[in-house]
Design a protein around this motif. Structure first.
Motif, PDB file in Angstrom:
ATOM      1  N   ARG A 168       0.837  -1.197   0.000  1.00  0.00           N
ATOM      2  CA  ARG A 168       0.000   0.000   0.000  1.00  0.00           C
ATOM      3  C   ARG A 168       0.870   1.245   0.000  1.00  0.00           C
ATOM      4  NH1 ARG A 168      -2.633  -1.623   5.625  1.00  0.00           N
ATOM      5  NH2 ARG A 168      -2.292  -3.639   4.648  1.00  0.00           N
ATOM      6  N   ILE A 169       0.247   2.374  -0.173  1.00  0.00           N
ATOM      7  CA  ILE A 169       0.960   3.647  -0.194  1.00  0.00           C
ATOM      8  C   ILE A 169       0.074   4.702   0.438  1.00  0.00           C
ATOM      9  CG2 ILE A 169       0.084   4.398  -2.460  1.00  0.00           C
ATOM     10  CD1 ILE A 169       2.966   5.390  -3.059  1.00  0.00           C
ATOM     11  N   ARG A 170       0.693   5.752   0.970  1.00  0.00           N
ATOM     12  CA  ARG A 170      -0.081   6.824   1.593  1.00  0.00           C
ATOM     13  C   ARG A 170      -0.499   7.856   0.540  1.00  0.00           C
ATOM     14  NH1 ARG A 170       4.411   6.945   4.515  1.00  0.00           N
ATOM     15  NH2 ARG A 170       4.799   9.100   3.883  1.00  0.00           N
ATOM     16  N   PRO A 171      -1.607   8.538   0.765  1.00  0.00           N
ATOM     17  CA  PRO A 171      -2.077   9.516  -0.234  1.00  0.00           C
ATOM     18  C   PRO A 171      -1.161  10.715  -0.395  1.00  0.00           C
ATOM     19  CG  PRO A 171      -3.426   9.610   1.755  1.00  0.00           C
ATOM     20  CD  PRO A 171      -2.564   8.393   1.881  1.00  0.00           C
ATOM     21  N   ASP A 172      -0.355  11.032   0.636  1.00  0.00           N
ATOM     22  CA  ASP A 172       0.508  12.202   0.556  1.00  0.00           C
ATOM     23  C   ASP A 172       1.866  11.897  -0.075  1.00  0.00           C
ATOM     24  OD1 ASP A 172       1.292  10.620   2.663  1.00  0.00           O
ATOM     25  OD2 ASP A 172       1.848  12.292   3.973  1.00  0.00           O
ATOM     26  N   LEU A 175      -3.144  -0.281  -3.349  1.00  0.00           N
ATOM     27  CA  LEU A 175      -4.119   0.298  -2.443  1.00  0.00           C
ATOM     28  C   LEU A 175      -3.527   1.504  -1.732  1.00  0.00           C
ATOM     29  CD1 LEU A 175      -5.584  -2.987  -0.892  1.00  0.00           C
ATOM     30  CD2 LEU A 175      -6.477  -1.619  -2.800  1.00  0.00           C
ATOM     31  N   VAL A 176      -4.374   2.464  -1.419  1.00  0.00           N
ATOM     32  CA  VAL A 176      -3.939   3.682  -0.735  1.00  0.00           C
ATOM     33  C   VAL A 176      -4.572   3.685   0.653  1.00  0.00           C
ATOM     34  CG1 VAL A 176      -3.777   6.188  -0.842  1.00  0.00           C
ATOM     35  CG2 VAL A 176      -3.888   4.856  -2.968  1.00  0.00           C
ATOM     36  N   ALA A 177      -3.741   3.832   1.672  1.00  0.00           N
ATOM     37  CA  ALA A 177      -4.231   3.779   3.046  1.00  0.00           C
ATOM     38  C   ALA A 177      -3.690   4.950   3.841  1.00  0.00           C
ATOM     39  CB  ALA A 177      -3.807   2.468   3.716  1.00  0.00           C
ATOM     40  N   ASP A 178      -4.459   5.368   4.864  1.00  0.00           N
ATOM     41  CA  ASP A 178      -3.961   6.409   5.764  1.00  0.00           C
ATOM     42  C   ASP A 178      -3.025   5.782   6.783  1.00  0.00           C
ATOM     43  OD1 ASP A 178      -5.536   5.154   7.680  1.00  0.00           O
ATOM     44  OD2 ASP A 178      -7.126   6.667   7.642  1.00  0.00           O
ATOM     45  N   THR A 179      -2.543   6.574   7.729  1.00  0.00           N
ATOM     46  CA  THR A 179      -1.553   6.073   8.686  1.00  0.00           C
ATOM     47  C   THR A 179      -2.108   4.986   9.601  1.00  0.00           C
ATOM     48  OG1 THR A 179      -2.131   7.936  10.134  1.00  0.00           O
ATOM     49  CG2 THR A 179      -0.221   8.205   8.682  1.00  0.00           C
ATOM     50  N   LEU A 211      -8.614   2.151   4.281  1.00  0.00           N
ATOM     51  CA  LEU A 211      -8.625   2.260   2.826  1.00  0.00           C
ATOM     52  C   LEU A 211      -9.198   3.610   2.412  1.00  0.00           C
ATOM     53  CD1 LEU A 211      -8.253   0.844   0.040  1.00  0.00           C
ATOM     54  CD2 LEU A 211     -10.636   0.072   0.270  1.00  0.00           C
ATOM     55  N   VAL A 212      -8.401   4.424   1.718  1.00  0.00           N
ATOM     56  CA  VAL A 212      -8.862   5.747   1.283  1.00  0.00           C
ATOM     57  C   VAL A 212      -8.797   5.921  -0.223  1.00  0.00           C
ATOM     58  CG1 VAL A 212      -8.248   6.846   3.473  1.00  0.00           C
ATOM     59  CG2 VAL A 212      -6.556   6.751   1.618  1.00  0.00           C
TER      60      VAL A 212
END
Length: 346
Positions: A300-304, A323-327, A331-332
């Motif tokens: 996964r990777i963070r949105p920022d 997939l994009v996930a917050d800290t 799932l975001v």
């Protein structure tokens, strides 16, 4: 008679006129490149020896400039000057070009005492440029002259002089500015590079000046700018039947689905590739839950994070979705490699 005007040999004339003309064109091209390469090499040698102090002085003037770098020149020097000004501007030094004739008719008002003025004239005697130099000096503007004549009027009046002297032009008549303009352009680049290095100019700074270019897109585009969000994200819960999960994969068009818990935290992923591998051993999909076949703890990777970091992860692990996930692991968003291609990050 020089190498350019020498008549063709009898061997040449025995061939077709077209072939002889082509051979001569190639010979002249090679000679032109050699003359200009020699001129650049002589410039480098001078820069590392007798011209080193003048170059360092010019760099110091540019670094201490509290205004803008104003570049001016007439004719071919003017064309080169425009490029030099553009290079400074794109590498962190505010700069613009002013035509000397236009300056004499009002554009001098754009120049302030806080600026640094770069005057380009190979002869050092260009009338249009010399007509505005006294006014520039009267304003108290620091001046860098780029000429091929150290004893010229422009070189003598400048605060720093950069020597552009070349032994000969690449033009067969030794008239058209060729080697001299090549040297001028290269020395302008050398100034800009020295200044950007001293300023600590970075890739990120360059990207901010080039948001429409490939580098700008790569360094300024974040995952959150291109990821799919909301209903566009394929996701199911662990107890979802595989057949239902396949419908979600088809509907969302990402060739995968995330598996999340009741708090929307990522616990797994199932892709088209997983399905193809299953088909080799499983006959009946109707009773299988996605939890039984998902791959846990997917990448996964963070949105920022930068979108180029997503590309690096995909290339490293040979995957097409991420997939994009917050800290906290919620799932975001979701990324497909096609999203990155459309955004011209790849």
């Amino acid at each position: 008679m020089n190498q350019f005007t020498a008549p063709l040999s009898s061997d040449d004339t025995s061939k077709s006129g077209c072939t002889s003309a082509a051979q001569r064109a190639v010979m002249l091209a090679a000679t032109t490149l050699q003359i200009e390469a020699d001129a650049l090499n002589h410039l480098r040698q001078r820069l590392q020896a007798e011209d080193a102090a003048a170059f360092a002085q010019a760099v110091d003037m540019l670094l201490s400039c509290n205004g803008r770098v104003v570049v001016s020149g007439i004719g071919k020097s003017g064309h080169i000057g425009r490029k030099i000004a553009a290079t400074f501007a794109s590498t962190g030094t505010p700069s613009f070009f002013v035509h000397p004739a236009e300056a004499a008719h009002g554009d001098l008002g754009m120049i302030t005492p806080q600026d640094v003025f770069i005057a380009i004239s190979y002869s050092g005697e260009a009338a249009e440029l010399m007509s505005i130099v006294p006014i520039i000096k009267r304003l108290g503007v620091k001046m860098i002259a780029m000429t091929g004549k150290p004893q010229s009027s422009l070189a003598q009046i400048a605060d720093a002089h950069l020597n552009l002297h070349v032994e000969k032009e690449a033009c067969p008549l030794n008239l058209a500015p060729t080697a001299s303009t090549t040297v001028t352009l290269a020395l302008g680049d050398a100034l800009a590079v020295a200044v950007l290095d001293a300023r600590g100019f970075r890739e990120e700074d360059f990207a901010r000046s080039h948001p429409g270019g490939a580098l700008g897109r790569r360094l300024l585009t974040h995952v959150k700018d291109v990821m799919r969000t909301g209903d566009a994200i394929p996701s199911v819960t662990p107890e979802t039947k595989l057949t239902r999960a396949l419908l979600e994969i088809t509907k969302k068009g990402m060739a995968m689905t995330a598996v999340v818990n009741t708090e929307n935290q990522i616990i797994g992923v199932f892709t088209d590739g997983d399905l193809r591998r299953m088909m080799e051993t499983v006959q009946d999909f109707t009773q299988i839950s996605i939890a039984d076949v998902m791959r846990p703890n997917p990448r996964r990777i963070r949105p920022d994070q930068l979108a180029v970091e997503a590309v690096e992860i995909m290339e490293t692990y040979r995957i097409n979705q991420l997939l994009v996930a917050d800290t906290d692991g919620h799932l975001v968003g979701a990324l497909h490699i096609h999203d990155l291609t459309r955004a011209k990050v790849i």
